[in-house]
Design a protein around this motif. Structure first.
Motif, PDB file in Angstrom:
ATOM      1  N   SER A  88      45.783  45.803  41.114  1.00 55.32           N
ATOM      2  CA  SER A  88      47.268  46.040  41.038  1.00 55.32           C
ATOM      3  C   SER A  88      47.571  45.967  42.735  1.00 55.32           C
ATOM      4  O   SER A  88      48.595  45.404  43.186  1.00 55.32           O
ATOM      5  CB  SER A  88      47.658  46.882  40.286  1.00 55.32           C
ATOM      6  OG  SER A  88      47.603  47.002  39.177  1.00 55.32           O
ATOM      7  N   ALA A 133      47.345  42.496  44.235  1.00 56.77           N
ATOM      8  CA  ALA A 133      48.365  41.619  43.624  1.00 56.77           C
ATOM      9  C   ALA A 133      49.592  42.030  44.315  1.00 56.77           C
ATOM     10  O   ALA A 133      50.579  40.978  44.780  1.00 56.77           O
ATOM     11  CB  ALA A 133      48.604  41.666  42.086  1.00 56.77           C
ATOM     12  N   LEU A 134      50.050  43.261  44.527  1.00 57.88           N
ATOM     13  CA  LEU A 134      51.493  43.370  45.043  1.00 57.88           C
ATOM     14  C   LEU A 134      51.069  43.155  46.614  1.00 57.88           C
ATOM     15  O   LEU A 134      52.310  43.196  47.364  1.00 57.88           O
ATOM     16  CB  LEU A 134      51.381  45.107  45.001  1.00 57.88           C
ATOM     17  CG  LEU A 134      51.877  45.354  43.567  1.00 57.88           C
ATOM     18  CD1 LEU A 134      52.141  47.021  43.507  1.00 57.88           C
ATOM     19  CD2 LEU A 134      53.202  44.783  43.171  1.00 57.88           C
ATOM     20  N   PRO A 173      41.356  48.489  37.790  1.00 60.86           N
ATOM     21  CA  PRO A 173      42.844  48.077  37.611  1.00 60.86           C
ATOM     22  C   PRO A 173      43.718  48.566  38.966  1.00 60.86           C
ATOM     23  O   PRO A 173      44.627  47.695  39.155  1.00 60.86           O
ATOM     24  CB  PRO A 173      43.209  48.636  36.539  1.00 60.86           C
ATOM     25  CG  PRO A 173      42.230  48.890  35.629  1.00 60.86           C
ATOM     26  CD  PRO A 173      40.942  49.167  36.764  1.00 60.86           C
TER      27      PRO A 173
END
Length: 67
Positions: A10, A13-14, A6
């Motif tokens: 993350s 994605a950022l 995760p």
């Protein structure tokens, strides 16, 4: 391992999120959706009115020619 996936997702994605480009100060902004929503029905109504006026003018001319 369960925490790593995760965190990596993350981070990816950022990283994909970027700040939008600043607006060009030399070019005015494009018209907004609200202006389009207001003007579009008005333009349509004006076109209908023009069509009706032209039809009425043709009818008056036809009546004048018939007499």
């Amino acid at each position: 391992m369960r925490v790593l996936i995760p965190v990596l997702l993350s981070a990816v994605a950022l990283a994909g999120c970027q700040r939008p480009a600043p607006p060009n100060p030399e070019r005015p902004p494009q018209p907004q959706a609200m202006a389009k929503a207001i003007n579009q029905p008005l333009d349509r109504a004006k076109a209908v009115q023009k069509t009706l006026d032209e039809a009425a003018e043709r009818e008056r001319k036809a009546e004048a020619d018939a007499q």
